[in-house]
Scaffold this motif. Structure first.
Motif, mmCIF file in Angstrom:
data_model
loop_
_atom_site.group_PDB
_atom_site.id
_atom_site.type_symbol
_atom_site.label_atom_id
_atom_site.label_comp_id
_atom_site.label_asym_id
_atom_site.label_seq_id
_atom_site.Cartn_x
_atom_site.Cartn_y
_atom_site.Cartn_z
ATOM 1 N N ILE A 43 0.826 -1.075 -0.007
ATOM 2 C CA ILE A 43 -0.041 0.079 -0.103
ATOM 3 C C ILE A 43 0.921 1.217 -0.068
ATOM 4 C CG2 ILE A 43 -1.891 -1.048 1.164
ATOM 5 C CD1 ILE A 43 -1.041 0.032 3.671
ATOM 6 N N SER A 44 0.468 2.478 -0.356
ATOM 7 C CA SER A 44 1.081 3.767 -0.399
ATOM 8 C C SER A 44 1.383 4.148 0.960
ATOM 9 C CB SER A 44 0.228 4.472 -1.030
ATOM 10 O OG SER A 44 -1.141 4.827 -0.259
ATOM 11 N N ASP A 45 2.216 5.297 1.037
ATOM 12 C CA ASP A 45 2.209 5.879 2.439
ATOM 13 C C ASP A 45 1.023 6.330 3.069
ATOM 14 O OD1 ASP A 45 4.995 5.348 2.739
ATOM 15 O OD2 ASP A 45 5.902 7.113 1.962
ATOM 16 N N ALA A 46 0.232 6.852 2.227
ATOM 17 C CA ALA A 46 -0.988 7.413 2.565
ATOM 18 C C ALA A 46 -1.808 6.347 3.247
ATOM 19 C CB ALA A 46 -1.715 8.334 1.643
ATOM 20 N N GLY A 47 -1.918 5.373 2.502
ATOM 21 C CA GLY A 47 -2.752 4.217 2.959
ATOM 22 C C GLY A 47 -2.197 3.404 4.146
ATOM 23 N N LEU A 48 -0.975 3.302 4.296
ATOM 24 C CA LEU A 48 -0.330 2.918 5.409
ATOM 25 C C LEU A 48 -0.744 4.018 6.589
ATOM 26 C CD1 LEU A 48 1.367 1.011 6.801
ATOM 27 C CD2 LEU A 48 3.351 2.105 6.095
ATOM 28 N N ASP A 49 -0.676 5.114 6.467
ATOM 29 C CA ASP A 49 -1.007 6.139 7.660
ATOM 30 C C ASP A 49 -2.391 6.038 7.951
ATOM 31 O OD1 ASP A 49 1.247 7.526 7.493
ATOM 32 O OD2 ASP A 49 0.533 9.065 6.312
ATOM 33 N N ALA A 50 -3.311 5.482 6.887
ATOM 34 C CA ALA A 50 -4.871 5.238 7.402
ATOM 35 C C ALA A 50 -5.013 3.924 8.124
ATOM 36 C CB ALA A 50 -5.501 5.279 6.127
ATOM 37 N N VAL A 51 -4.289 2.889 7.485
ATOM 38 C CA VAL A 51 -4.311 1.783 8.618
ATOM 39 C C VAL A 51 -3.658 1.802 9.790
ATOM 40 C CG1 VAL A 51 -4.893 0.301 6.411
ATOM 41 C CG2 VAL A 51 -2.615 0.577 7.207
ATOM 42 N N SER A 52 -2.618 2.347 9.973
ATOM 43 C CA SER A 52 -1.990 2.593 11.297
ATOM 44 C C SER A 52 -2.820 3.065 12.466
ATOM 45 C CB SER A 52 -0.552 3.102 10.899
ATOM 46 O OG SER A 52 -0.874 4.612 10.722
ATOM 47 N N ARG A 53 -3.835 3.940 12.163
ATOM 48 C CA ARG A 53 -4.980 4.483 13.075
ATOM 49 C C ARG A 53 -5.906 3.485 13.480
ATOM 50 N NH1 ARG A 53 -4.436 8.439 9.036
ATOM 51 N NH2 ARG A 53 -2.966 9.954 9.631
ATOM 52 N N LEU A 66 9.827 2.877 22.314
ATOM 53 C CA LEU A 66 9.524 4.252 21.435
ATOM 54 C C LEU A 66 10.613 5.085 21.905
ATOM 55 C CD1 LEU A 66 5.842 4.309 20.534
ATOM 56 C CD2 LEU A 66 7.910 3.708 19.212
ATOM 57 N N ARG A 67 11.176 5.888 20.886
ATOM 58 C CA ARG A 67 12.035 7.026 21.177
ATOM 59 C C ARG A 67 11.376 8.040 21.713
ATOM 60 N NH1 ARG A 67 16.254 8.044 18.615
ATOM 61 N NH2 ARG A 67 15.696 6.873 16.880
ATOM 62 N N GLU A 68 11.960 8.700 22.860
ATOM 63 C CA GLU A 68 11.182 9.734 23.559
ATOM 64 C C GLU A 68 10.545 10.801 22.595
ATOM 65 O OE1 GLU A 68 12.054 13.400 26.773
ATOM 66 O OE2 GLU A 68 13.295 11.453 26.829
ATOM 67 N N GLY A 69 9.348 11.080 22.771
ATOM 68 C CA GLY A 69 8.690 12.188 21.773
ATOM 69 C C GLY A 69 8.182 11.622 20.635
ATOM 70 N N SER A 70 8.342 10.234 20.360
ATOM 71 C CA SER A 70 7.721 9.621 19.088
ATOM 72 C C SER A 70 6.224 9.222 19.231
ATOM 73 C CB SER A 70 8.296 8.148 18.874
ATOM 74 O OG SER A 70 9.861 8.212 18.680
ATOM 75 N N SER A 71 5.575 9.229 18.157
ATOM 76 C CA SER A 71 4.339 9.352 18.201
ATOM 77 C C SER A 71 3.835 8.398 16.886
ATOM 78 C CB SER A 71 3.585 10.595 18.243
ATOM 79 O OG SER A 71 3.715 11.440 17.263
ATOM 80 N N PRO A 72 2.643 7.964 16.879
ATOM 81 C CA PRO A 72 2.115 7.477 15.861
ATOM 82 C C PRO A 72 2.320 8.190 14.709
ATOM 83 C CG PRO A 72 0.463 6.960 17.491
ATOM 84 C CD PRO A 72 1.774 7.919 18.076
ATOM 85 N N PRO A 73 2.386 7.899 13.229
ATOM 86 C CA PRO A 73 2.345 8.809 12.023
ATOM 87 C C PRO A 73 0.923 9.532 12.114
ATOM 88 C CG PRO A 73 2.565 6.252 11.481
ATOM 89 C CD PRO A 73 2.383 6.140 12.778
ATOM 90 N N SER A 74 1.145 10.545 11.485
ATOM 91 C CA SER A 74 0.043 11.369 11.406
ATOM 92 C C SER A 74 -0.542 11.511 9.953
ATOM 93 C CB SER A 74 0.216 13.015 11.864
ATOM 94 O OG SER A 74 1.506 13.337 11.130
#
Length: 67
Positions: free
Chosen positions: A18-28, A59-67
């Protein structure tokens, strides 16, 4: 990779490229498990040139899920 990817149906419910945009969507989605989210964050850090070795499972300090 020298051979086709063949996920074990007993372990993987679905797979596809899947595309990066698709990966962002499924990662949520709730089905996207924390280990996979951590791997995604780590991959993107390394891809963007800011990844450094760290202790597995953290997770690295300050890391968060992709937006």
């Amino acid at each position: 990779m020298t051979q086709p990817i063949r996920p074990d149906p007993a372990e993987i419910a679905w797979h596809s490229w899947i595309s990066d945009a698709g990966l962002d969507a499924v990662s949520r989605r709730p089905e996207f498990v924390p280990d996979a989210l951590e791997a995604l964050v780590h991959y993107r850090e390394r891809r963007n040139g800011c990844g450094t070795p760290r202790v597995p499972g953290t997770l690295r300090e300050g890391s968060s899920p992709p937006s």
